[in-house]
Design a protein around this motif. Structure first.
Motif, PDB file in Angstrom:
ATOM      1  N   VAL A 117       4.806  -4.640  -5.382  1.00  0.00           N
ATOM      2  CA  VAL A 117       4.564  -4.627  -3.931  1.00  0.00           C
ATOM      3  C   VAL A 117       3.977  -3.284  -3.505  1.00  0.00           C
ATOM      4  N   CYS A 118       4.578  -2.195  -3.990  1.00  0.00           N
ATOM      5  CA  CYS A 118       4.110  -0.852  -3.599  1.00  0.00           C
ATOM      6  C   CYS A 118       2.741  -0.531  -4.190  1.00  0.00           C
ATOM      7  N   GLU A 119       2.530  -0.880  -5.473  1.00  0.00           N
ATOM      8  CA  GLU A 119       1.254  -0.573  -6.112  1.00  0.00           C
ATOM      9  C   GLU A 119       0.125  -1.415  -5.540  1.00  0.00           C
ATOM     10  N   THR A 120       0.390  -2.703  -5.313  1.00  0.00           N
ATOM     11  CA  THR A 120      -0.653  -3.577  -4.779  1.00  0.00           C
ATOM     12  C   THR A 120      -1.047  -3.152  -3.376  1.00  0.00           C
ATOM     13  N   ALA A 121      -0.062  -2.705  -2.592  1.00  0.00           N
ATOM     14  CA  ALA A 121      -0.361  -2.284  -1.224  1.00  0.00           C
ATOM     15  C   ALA A 121      -1.062  -0.940  -1.171  1.00  0.00           C
ATOM     16  N   SER A 122      -0.888  -0.111  -2.194  1.00  0.00           N
ATOM     17  CA  SER A 122      -1.427   1.255  -2.115  1.00  0.00           C
ATOM     18  C   SER A 122      -2.949   1.263  -2.039  1.00  0.00           C
ATOM     19  N   ASN A 123      -3.627   0.319  -2.710  1.00  0.00           N
ATOM     20  CA  ASN A 123      -5.096   0.329  -2.670  1.00  0.00           C
ATOM     21  C   ASN A 123      -5.636   0.016  -1.277  1.00  0.00           C
ATOM     22  N   PRO A 124      -5.221  -1.098  -0.616  1.00  0.00           N
ATOM     23  CA  PRO A 124      -5.711  -1.312   0.754  1.00  0.00           C
ATOM     24  C   PRO A 124      -5.273  -0.215   1.714  1.00  0.00           C
ATOM     25  N   LEU A 125      -4.104   0.392   1.486  1.00  0.00           N
ATOM     26  CA  LEU A 125      -3.676   1.491   2.354  1.00  0.00           C
ATOM     27  C   LEU A 125      -4.587   2.702   2.180  1.00  0.00           C
ATOM     28  N   ARG A 126      -4.987   3.005   0.930  1.00  0.00           N
ATOM     29  CA  ARG A 126      -5.919   4.117   0.711  1.00  0.00           C
ATOM     30  C   ARG A 126      -7.267   3.827   1.349  1.00  0.00           C
ATOM     31  N   MET A 127      -7.723   2.584   1.263  1.00  0.00           N
ATOM     32  CA  MET A 127      -8.994   2.235   1.894  1.00  0.00           C
ATOM     33  C   MET A 127      -8.887   2.356   3.416  1.00  0.00           C
ATOM     34  N   THR A 128      -7.755   1.941   3.977  1.00  0.00           N
ATOM     35  CA  THR A 128      -7.559   2.084   5.419  1.00  0.00           C
ATOM     36  C   THR A 128      -7.527   3.555   5.812  1.00  0.00           C
ATOM     37  N   LEU A 129      -6.862   4.385   5.008  1.00  0.00           N
ATOM     38  CA  LEU A 129      -6.829   5.826   5.270  1.00  0.00           C
ATOM     39  C   LEU A 129      -8.230   6.422   5.179  1.00  0.00           C
ATOM     40  N   THR A 130      -9.017   5.961   4.220  1.00  0.00           N
ATOM     41  CA  THR A 130     -10.406   6.414   4.102  1.00  0.00           C
ATOM     42  C   THR A 130     -11.181   6.083   5.370  1.00  0.00           C
ATOM     43  N   HIS A 131     -10.958   4.884   5.911  1.00  0.00           N
ATOM     44  CA  HIS A 131     -11.620   4.476   7.149  1.00  0.00           C
ATOM     45  C   HIS A 131     -11.181   5.351   8.322  1.00  0.00           C
ATOM     46  N   GLU A 132      -9.908   5.736   8.346  1.00  0.00           N
ATOM     47  CA  GLU A 132      -9.396   6.543   9.455  1.00  0.00           C
ATOM     48  C   GLU A 132      -9.878   7.986   9.407  1.00  0.00           C
ATOM     49  N   GLY A 172      -0.758   3.691  11.559  1.00  0.00           N
ATOM     50  CA  GLY A 172      -1.649   4.486  10.737  1.00  0.00           C
ATOM     51  C   GLY A 172      -1.324   4.282   9.272  1.00  0.00           C
ATOM     52  N   ALA A 173      -2.286   4.538   8.383  1.00  0.00           N
ATOM     53  CA  ALA A 173      -2.104   4.243   6.961  1.00  0.00           C
ATOM     54  C   ALA A 173      -1.305   5.304   6.226  1.00  0.00           C
ATOM     55  N   ARG A 174      -1.260   6.542   6.731  1.00  0.00           N
ATOM     56  CA  ARG A 174      -0.650   7.633   5.966  1.00  0.00           C
ATOM     57  C   ARG A 174       0.842   7.420   5.742  1.00  0.00           C
ATOM     58  N   LEU A 175       1.575   7.040   6.777  1.00  0.00           N
ATOM     59  CA  LEU A 175       3.026   6.888   6.635  1.00  0.00           C
ATOM     60  C   LEU A 175       3.406   5.737   5.695  1.00  0.00           C
ATOM     61  N   PRO A 176       2.802   4.535   5.829  1.00  0.00           N
ATOM     62  CA  PRO A 176       3.119   3.493   4.842  1.00  0.00           C
ATOM     63  C   PRO A 176       2.740   3.886   3.415  1.00  0.00           C
ATOM     64  N   LEU A 177       1.621   4.604   3.254  1.00  0.00           N
ATOM     65  CA  LEU A 177       1.224   5.042   1.914  1.00  0.00           C
ATOM     66  C   LEU A 177       2.216   6.060   1.369  1.00  0.00           C
ATOM     67  N   LEU A 178       2.657   6.980   2.216  1.00  0.00           N
ATOM     68  CA  LEU A 178       3.678   7.948   1.810  1.00  0.00           C
ATOM     69  C   LEU A 178       4.948   7.229   1.384  1.00  0.00           C
ATOM     70  N   GLY A 217      -5.725  -5.752   3.634  1.00  0.00           N
ATOM     71  CA  GLY A 217      -4.756  -6.583   2.932  1.00  0.00           C
ATOM     72  C   GLY A 217      -5.306  -7.949   2.608  1.00  0.00           C
ATOM     73  N   VAL A 218      -6.050  -8.546   3.542  1.00  0.00           N
ATOM     74  CA  VAL A 218      -6.685  -9.840   3.283  1.00  0.00           C
ATOM     75  C   VAL A 218      -7.711  -9.718   2.163  1.00  0.00           C
ATOM     76  N   PHE A 219      -8.490  -8.636   2.208  1.00  0.00           N
ATOM     77  CA  PHE A 219      -9.525  -8.460   1.189  1.00  0.00           C
ATOM     78  C   PHE A 219      -8.905  -8.320  -0.195  1.00  0.00           C
ATOM     79  N   ALA A 220      -7.717  -7.718  -0.259  1.00  0.00           N
ATOM     80  CA  ALA A 220      -7.038  -7.543  -1.543  1.00  0.00           C
ATOM     81  C   ALA A 220      -6.597  -8.875  -2.149  1.00  0.00           C
ATOM     82  N   LEU A 221      -6.519  -9.928  -1.329  1.00  0.00           N
ATOM     83  CA  LEU A 221      -6.108 -11.227  -1.865  1.00  0.00           C
ATOM     84  C   LEU A 221      -7.130 -11.767  -2.859  1.00  0.00           C
ATOM     85  N   GLY A 222      -8.410 -11.466  -2.637  1.00  0.00           N
ATOM     86  CA  GLY A 222      -9.430 -11.904  -3.593  1.00  0.00           C
ATOM     87  C   GLY A 222      -9.195 -11.292  -4.954  1.00  0.00           C
TER      88      GLY A 222
END
Length: 429
Positions: free
Chosen positions: A129-144, A92-98, A364-369
């Motif tokens: 690493v943490c800041e770049t990952a936070s955006n796709p994690l928030r989008m994943t959390l939004t999806h969940e 789930g996205a919440r724990l990695p985002l936390l 995460g793949v989408f964030a590569l663009g």
């Protein structure tokens, strides 16, 4: 006459209330996510607006060391988005985002102890690493957390509020820059760390994915997002359309002072104009991206508008201030319209096209663009627009136009491939 004025006067407050109601989410998870976004963006604006001077004056780095260190940090962030996305699919996205917010609070505090280049690179890379990952994690959390018909609207609200928080943080940073001195910069760092601590607390209270996700059988398991050629291509096209960012923040300031007779101070006004229009209209501009085809059409519109703004900017070459300033304002308004469409369209595709159970990895793949745009974009737009003048602006216009036009047919192909993919699942053990 008086009655007409009274009627008009009564309409204005009503319109303001309606706009505010659209911008501020209803109580519940969306409201908590909104508070999270404002707090994080305030910290981001606070740090970003003063970080370059902090690195130079307080740590004592050279300009070349700052540039090299931030480039290394950006590369580290880009390389880690997909693996972290896979963690989100598993837990789930919440724990990695936390975890990302807790780490950011510690890492920003760690800047107070950095005294040289090596320490700067290590801390900057971990923060990236943490800041770049936070955006796709928030989008994943939004999806969940949110149903399909609310996801794009919630994302639009978050972007408007992000700009609002960023402006607040930049205003506070301006005060720190006016005070100057080591203590003022350490205060900025600690306030940024405190903002991310608050983000961690808010994330802890957000709902996560209910239960354990189903896992696909071996023969039905979706392939890696990096091997999904259509999705990767769409991510790269969205990255190309996101060149509006370096156009606005890098190429345009250099263009104004080097290729026009407009005063350099115009650039600050254009940046404020962009921010205010995004805050005001991003939610309204996101309507239509609730489906993948609708999102693709918005990206096509974005390509047309961004190509148009490049042509308007090209007209300002060697123009007097009287001619250049109105054209620069017009070009910026057109750019903002393209920016609004690009943002909504990219959210739509990133939320609608990933296969079930792979949302985190695909985010995460989408964030590569975006990562490639951030890496190559400033050099590309500067070399073309500032280096080549009108011809360079025309090349940029063609590139943006082709990227926008390619999105609808590629989206149709991606949807067709997703529809024919195996969908058999078995309960997770």
């Amino acid at each position: 006459m008086a009655s007409k004025e009274n009627t008009a006067g009564s309409r204005i407050p009503g319109a303001v209330r309606s706009w505010a109601a659209q911008l501020v989410p209803a109580p519940g998870p969306a409201r908590r996510l909104a508070v999270l976004t404002v707090v994080q963006s305030t910290g981001f604006g606070l740090f970003l607006s003063s970080s370059a001077i902090f690195f130079r004056r307080t740590i004592g780095l050279s300009a070349q060391q700052v540039g090299l260190g931030l480039s290394v940090a950006g590369l580290a962030g880009m390389l880690c988005t997909v693996p972290i996305g896979r963690l989100a699919d598993r837990y789930g996205a919440r724990l990695p985002l936390l975890g990302a917010y807790v780490a950011l609070a510690v890492l920003f505090t760690g800047y107070c102890g950095v005294t040289g280049f090596t320490g700067f690179v290590v801390v900057a890379a971990l923060i990236s690493v943490c800041e770049t990952a936070s955006n796709p994690l928030r989008m994943t959390l939004t999806h969940e957390v949110f149903p399909p018909d609310e996801r794009v609207r919630v994302s639009a609200q978050m972007r408007s509020l992000f700009n609002l928080g960023f402006m607040l943080g930049a205003a506070v940073a301006a005060g720190a820059l006016a005070v100057d001195g080591r203590a003022a910069f350490y205060a900025v760092i600690l306030l940024t760390a405190a903002a991310h601590t608050c983000c961690a607390l808010i994330t802890w209270r957000l709902p996560g994915r209910a239960g354990t996700p189903a896992t696909t059988t071996l023969e039905a398991k979706p392939k890696s997002g990096l091997r999904d050629v259509r999705f990767v291509s769409l991510a790269l096209l969205c990255g190309i359309l996101e060149l509006y960012q370096p156009i606005l923040t890098v190429a345009l300031p250099l263009w104004i002072i080097g290729r026009t007779q407009a005063p350099g101070s115009v650039n600050a006004g254009l940046l404020v104009l962009d921010t205010v229009l995004v805050i005001a209209f991003q939610v309204a501009a996101s309507r239509g991206a609730e489906t993948a085809p609708g999102a693709a059409r918005m990206l096509r519109r974005s390509g047309l508008l961004l190509a148009g703004c490049c042509l308007v900017f090209a007209l300002t070459q060697d123009a007097s201030a009287l001619v250049a300033v109105p054209l620069l304002v017009l070009g910026t308004v057109v750019l903002v319209l393209g920016e609004l469409s690009q943002s909504a369209g990219s959210w739509g595709l990133s939320l609608h096209l990933p296969p079930p159970g792979k949302q985190g990895e695909y985010q995460g793949v989408f964030a590569l663009g975006r990562g490639l745009q951030q890496t190559a974009g400033p050099f590309l737009v500067t070399a073309l627009a500032v280096g080549q003048g009108r011809v360079g602006w025309a090349v940029l216009a063609v590139l943006l136009l082709l990227a926008g036009l390619a999105c609808p047919p590629l989206t149709r192909a991606a949807e067709a491939a997703l529809a024919t993919a195996p969908a058999r699942t078995e309960p997770a053990r």
